[in-house]
Design an enzyme around this catalytic site. Structure first.
Site, PDB file in Angstrom:
ATOM      1  N   ALA A   1       7.224  -5.323  -3.175  1.00  0.00           N
ATOM      2  CA  ALA A   1       6.562  -4.213  -2.470  1.00  0.00           C
ATOM      3  C   ALA A   1       7.300  -2.906  -2.650  1.00  0.00           C
ATOM      4  O   ALA A   1       7.321  -2.062  -1.754  1.00  0.00           O
ATOM      5  CB  ALA A   1       6.437  -4.549  -0.983  1.00  0.00           C
TER       6      ALA A   1
ATOM      7  N   GLY B   1       6.923  -0.639  -5.352  1.00  0.00           N
ATOM      8  CA  GLY B   1       6.283   0.382  -6.173  1.00  0.00           C
ATOM      9  C   GLY B   1       5.642   1.501  -5.363  1.00  0.00           C
ATOM     10  O   GLY B   1       5.199   1.298  -4.230  1.00  0.00           O
TER      11      GLY B   1
ATOM     12  N   ARG C   1      -1.076   5.570  -9.383  1.00  0.00           N
ATOM     13  CA  ARG C   1      -2.512   5.639  -9.664  1.00  0.00           C
ATOM     14  C   ARG C   1      -3.365   5.735  -8.399  1.00  0.00           C
ATOM     15  O   ARG C   1      -4.552   6.078  -8.472  1.00  0.00           O
ATOM     16  CB  ARG C   1      -2.938   4.422 -10.491  1.00  0.00           C
TER      17      ARG C   1
ATOM     18  N   LYS D   1       1.643   2.506  -1.910  1.00  0.00           N
ATOM     19  CA  LYS D   1       0.532   1.638  -2.286  1.00  0.00           C
ATOM     20  C   LYS D   1       0.334   0.459  -1.351  1.00  0.00           C
ATOM     21  O   LYS D   1      -0.784   0.220  -0.869  1.00  0.00           O
ATOM     22  CB  LYS D   1       0.717   1.153  -3.724  1.00  0.00           C
TER      23      LYS D   1
ATOM     24  N   ASN E   1      -2.726 -14.854 -16.533  1.00  0.00           N
ATOM     25  CA  ASN E   1      -1.625 -14.825 -15.582  1.00  0.00           C
ATOM     26  C   ASN E   1      -1.981 -13.874 -14.439  1.00  0.00           C
ATOM     27  O   ASN E   1      -2.295 -12.709 -14.661  1.00  0.00           O
ATOM     28  CB  ASN E   1      -0.364 -14.346 -16.306  1.00  0.00           C
TER      29      ASN E   1
ATOM     30  N   ALA F   1     -25.983  15.290  46.933  1.00  0.00           N
ATOM     31  CA  ALA F   1     -26.191  15.854  45.600  1.00  0.00           C
ATOM     32  C   ALA F   1     -25.759  17.314  45.564  1.00  0.00           C
ATOM     33  O   ALA F   1     -25.968  18.063  46.508  1.00  0.00           O
ATOM     34  CB  ALA F   1     -27.652  15.726  45.203  1.00  0.00           C
TER      35      ALA F   1
END
Length: 457
Positions: free
Chosen positions: A10, A12, A16, A23, A170, A423
């Site tokens: 984890a 990176g 992109r 990410k 893969n 009221a």
């Protein structure tokens, strides 16, 4: 059963994605990708889990908390280099280590369990999770020998014409004998164009040592999806949403239009509840049985009892009882408690308020910072005036109170049990129980006023 370990990759940044958010922290169905992976790995009962962090390290640690150990990869020099960072924690230990990428949010615990079992049954030193794909262009191919064991992984650019016809690929998830993994990592080099250390190179190292290397093929290609850009993120969201909705439907929930219903993964819904289109249910929400939710309703982190109806409304971080009727166009703001048999009608907003059993606010009211007893009726257009510009104050409305239309209850104030508020009143003082409070100017009719006004024009 051998000890089990896990390494989650984890580190990176995910360039992109073109995002300030790292990410693996991008959400899929409301939960960061890496959290999905960790939650599934946790079901494998691993002894130790090590998450390799780099970009956004502190944010990843804040998200995962103490569910994992952490190793920092200061420079991102490839997948093998990333696993090397766990050396001080795992090297020399007997057992099996699974390596999973943190950007594969769709991978299932059942698949990883099957991968590990296959690895153990064949006494392999390494096992690759593979899948078949119609168009394998760009993927590393799995080349097997006559015994079905892995001969090699060949990248697309290096594959022969015959190898390129192989459609078993893969997926980037591996299972290793832990001791063999860290011994082999010492022999991985970076003699390639990118100058990086790649985890698949371990397969060739182990093969040269005469070790057993095998592959386990999943039948579900979708769960191997790695998210590298916003297009793949949207695809992961679609798949996860479909998976989540189907699980609820199998458990007895009716979802009228699954393609237009958004339910996050931690949501629990009781049997015979009906969810209408355009509804979003988020966070750790629990909904009881026989409810009707939607259409076009947003619920976030709420607990809702059975046989309640919420139509075209928003409810956040609140407790809502059974036999409650909310909406249309109501807003239940955080820290509210709505007891059984309550009605919250159209264009009613409540905030940090308690509504007692059987009470009603049927239309056009704001009830904030309030304690409303049972069997209270709040008339149309009535509000609690809770804010003086600096501080919030509490309004107490005791059991059986009747609040007339267009009343302002200026907090702090208490309306006693069984009292009536006429009221149009603006109440600034406590009202005793069973009293009638009238707080409005006397009516004055000015005869012929309009004629006089017209003369002036």
């Amino acid at each position: 059963m051998p000890n089990r370990y896990a390494v989650i990759l984890a580190a990176g940044q995910g360039t992109r994605m073109k995002s300030k958010l790292y990410k693996v922290l991008h959400p899929v169905c409301g939960k960061p990708m890496v959290q999905h992976v960790v939650d599934q790995v946790t079901e494998l009962n691993v002894q130790e889990m090590v998450t390799i962090i780099g970009h956004g390290a502190e944010m990843v640690k804040a998200q995962l908390g103490d569910t994992s150990l952490y190793a920092l990869q200061e420079e991102q020099l490839g997948t093998a280099h990333a696993v090397m960072q766990a050396q001080s924690m795992l090297e020399g230990k007997d057992g099996v280590t699974i390596v999973v990428c943190g950007d594969t949010p769709l991978i299932k615990a059942e698949t990883m369990e099957a991968l590990i079992k296959h690895h153990e049954d064949l006494a392999a030193k390494a096992t690759i999770l593979t899948a078949r794909i119609d168009d394998p262009t760009g993927y590393g191919r799995i080349i097997r020998n006559e015994n079905g064991l892995v001969e090699k992984i060949v990248e697309h650019k290096d594959a022969s014409d015959a190898e390129r016809k192989v459609n078993e690929i893969n997926t980037g998830t591996y299972c290793f004998d832990n001791r063999a993994l860290f011994e082999a990592l010492k022999n991985v080099n970076n003699h390639n164009v990118q100058g990086e250390y790649y985890l698949p190179d371990i397969i060739e190292i182990l093969k040269k040592q005469g070790e057993v290397v095998t592959a386990y093929q999943t039948n579900d290609l979708e769960e191997t999806l790695g998210v590298n850009d916003r297009i793949a993120l949207a695809e992961a969201e679609r798949i996860m949403r479909k998976r989540t909705n189907e699980a609820h439907m199998r458990n007895g929930v009716t979802i009228i239009d699954p393609a237009n219903t958004y339910i996050e993964t931690d949501v629990v819904i009781g049997q015979d509840t009906v969810i209408y289109p355009g509804t979003m249910i988020k966070g750790k929400t629990t909904i009881g049985a026989d409810c009707f939710i939607g259409p076009n309703t947003e619920i976030d982190a709420c607990e809702i009892g059975s046989e309640s109806v919420i139509r075209q409304s928003v409810a956040h971080k609140s407790l809502i009882g059974s036999h409650v009727n909310i909406g249309p166009f109501a807003h239940i703001r955080p820290e509210s408690t709505v007891h059984d048999d309550v009605k919250i009608g159209n264009f009613v907003e409540i905030k940090k308020a308690v509504f007692g059993k059987g009470s009603k606010a049927s239309h056009l009211s704001y009830i904030g910072d309030a304690e409303v007893g049972s069997d209270v009726n709040i008339g149309c257009g009535s509000i609690t005036v809770n804010y003086d510009g600096k501080n919030k104050f509490l309004t107490k409305i005791e059991d059986g109170v009747f609040i007339g239309c267009n009343s302002n209850l200026v907090a702090p104030v208490t309306i006693g049990k069984g009292a009536y508020v006429a009221a149009g009143s603006t109440i600034t003082k406590d009202v005793p129980g069973e009293a009638l409070a009238i707080a409005r100017a006397h009516q004055v009719n000015k005869e012929d006023y309009v004629q006089k006004l017209n003369v002036r024009k």
